[in-house]
Structure formats: structure tokens, C-alpha cells
Scaffold this motif. Sequence first.
Motif, mmCIF file in Angstrom:
data_model
loop_
_atom_site.group_PDB
_atom_site.id
_atom_site.type_symbol
_atom_site.label_atom_id
_atom_site.label_comp_id
_atom_site.label_asym_id
_atom_site.label_seq_id
_atom_site.Cartn_x
_atom_site.Cartn_y
_atom_site.Cartn_z
ATOM 1 N N VAL A 32 38.055 28.719 3.452
ATOM 2 C CA VAL A 32 37.261 29.512 2.503
ATOM 3 C C VAL A 32 37.078 30.895 2.980
ATOM 4 N N SER A 33 36.582 31.610 2.414
ATOM 5 C CA SER A 33 36.390 32.918 2.526
ATOM 6 C C SER A 33 35.056 33.022 3.714
ATOM 7 N N PRO A 34 35.012 34.243 4.570
ATOM 8 C CA PRO A 34 33.953 34.336 5.651
ATOM 9 C C PRO A 34 32.666 34.054 4.950
ATOM 10 N N ALA A 35 32.511 34.590 3.811
ATOM 11 C CA ALA A 35 31.034 34.443 3.048
ATOM 12 C C ALA A 35 30.868 32.914 2.644
ATOM 13 N N VAL A 36 31.663 32.371 2.212
ATOM 14 C CA VAL A 36 31.396 31.148 1.893
ATOM 15 C C VAL A 36 31.330 30.230 3.174
ATOM 16 N N ILE B 177 49.052 25.993 20.505
ATOM 17 C CA ILE B 177 47.835 25.636 21.407
ATOM 18 C C ILE B 177 46.835 24.581 20.503
ATOM 19 N N ASN B 178 46.400 25.145 19.293
ATOM 20 C CA ASN B 178 45.106 24.660 18.428
ATOM 21 C C ASN B 178 45.827 23.649 17.528
ATOM 22 N N GLY B 179 47.137 23.762 17.371
ATOM 23 C CA GLY B 179 47.903 22.949 16.470
ATOM 24 C C GLY B 179 47.672 22.905 14.924
ATOM 25 N N ILE B 180 47.387 24.219 14.569
ATOM 26 C CA ILE B 180 47.075 24.529 13.229
ATOM 27 C C ILE B 180 48.361 25.030 12.394
ATOM 28 N N ASP B 181 48.563 24.391 11.347
ATOM 29 C CA ASP B 181 49.733 24.703 10.446
ATOM 30 C C ASP B 181 49.167 25.494 9.405
ATOM 31 N N LEU B 182 49.487 27.053 9.564
ATOM 32 C CA LEU B 182 48.887 28.074 8.841
ATOM 33 C C LEU B 182 49.060 27.956 7.274
ATOM 34 N N ILE C 138 34.502 23.802 9.260
ATOM 35 C CA ILE C 138 34.631 24.790 8.276
ATOM 36 C C ILE C 138 35.785 25.611 8.679
ATOM 37 N N LEU C 139 36.977 25.542 7.667
ATOM 38 C CA LEU C 139 38.042 26.320 7.824
ATOM 39 C C LEU C 139 37.778 27.532 7.220
ATOM 40 N N ILE C 140 38.365 28.672 7.878
ATOM 41 C CA ILE C 140 38.006 29.961 7.429
ATOM 42 C C ILE C 140 39.442 30.879 7.268
ATOM 43 N N ASN C 141 39.479 31.676 6.103
ATOM 44 C CA ASN C 141 40.402 32.518 5.939
ATOM 45 C C ASN C 141 40.003 33.857 5.528
ATOM 46 N N LYS D 273 40.766 41.443 16.914
ATOM 47 C CA LYS D 273 41.972 41.573 16.273
ATOM 48 C C LYS D 273 42.418 40.316 15.721
ATOM 49 N N ASN D 274 42.171 39.094 16.505
ATOM 50 C CA ASN D 274 42.837 37.682 15.888
ATOM 51 C C ASN D 274 41.563 36.882 15.017
ATOM 52 N N SER D 275 42.145 36.477 14.093
ATOM 53 C CA SER D 275 41.089 35.674 13.150
ATOM 54 C C SER D 275 40.430 34.481 13.703
ATOM 55 N N LEU D 276 39.264 34.284 13.300
ATOM 56 C CA LEU D 276 38.453 33.032 13.462
ATOM 57 C C LEU D 276 39.074 31.907 12.386
ATOM 58 N N LEU D 277 39.628 30.991 12.709
ATOM 59 C CA LEU D 277 40.352 30.135 11.812
ATOM 60 C C LEU D 277 39.593 28.735 11.509
ATOM 61 N N SER D 278 38.635 28.235 12.523
ATOM 62 C CA SER D 278 37.790 27.403 12.069
ATOM 63 C C SER D 278 36.225 27.267 13.040
ATOM 64 N N LEU D 279 35.363 26.736 12.600
ATOM 65 C CA LEU D 279 34.208 26.324 13.080
ATOM 66 C C LEU D 279 33.797 24.941 13.106
#
Length: 103
Positions: A71-75, A58-63, A42-45, A20-26
Motif C-alpha cells: 500500500v502507499s505510505p499514506a495508507v 537477505i530479506n527474501g522479498i519478491d519485488l 504492513i507492506l509499503i510501496n 535512499k532505499n525504500s522502506l518495504l514493510s513494517l
Amino acid sequence: MKADTILFIDTETGGIQPGKNSLLSLALVVWKESKIIASTEILINDGVLNVTEKALEINGIDLEEHKKKAVSPAVALQQFDDFLKANFPPRRKDRPRRSQHYL
């Protein structure tokens, strides 16, 4: 015994439900001979950004900032592949393969 080159992978997600929840960074770190020799994030949208407030806390990400840089998952997949190719080039066919150890 000298350690092989190791790839560490860390992720930040939008919650605890992987379906359900998005992968935001790798984040990728290459470790060799007790040193970091390469790293990237790699930041992912995914276009949906299904997140929970608790996860962002928890992860301190400002959406909003994340959306500007992600970037997109493909990029993201292409960037991941490029990083791997740059740091773990394919073995030549005439070179013997060393044993591999996995955790």
C-alpha cells in the motif's frame, strides 16, 4: 513486577541507506503477559521502490509479489495508527498515569 504491554517493531528495507532505499514493510507485535496478543505486517510501496539485489536476497522479498500487495505510505501510516489505537487505547483523563519504561 509485571511487564506492561510492549510493542515490538521490525522493518524490512530495500538497502542500508535510509535516505535512499525504500522502506518495504513494517511488522508490529504486541506482547503482554508473556504472550503475543496481536500482530500485523504492513507492506509499503512508496512508488519508487529503490532497492538493492543484496537487500532483497537477505530479506527474501519478491519485488513483483510485494508490488501486488503493498500500500502507499499514506495508507500504511493509517494502518499503523489504527493498529496502535486498537491495541493501546488512549488513557482516560481521570485515570492516573503509570510510569513508562523505554529501552
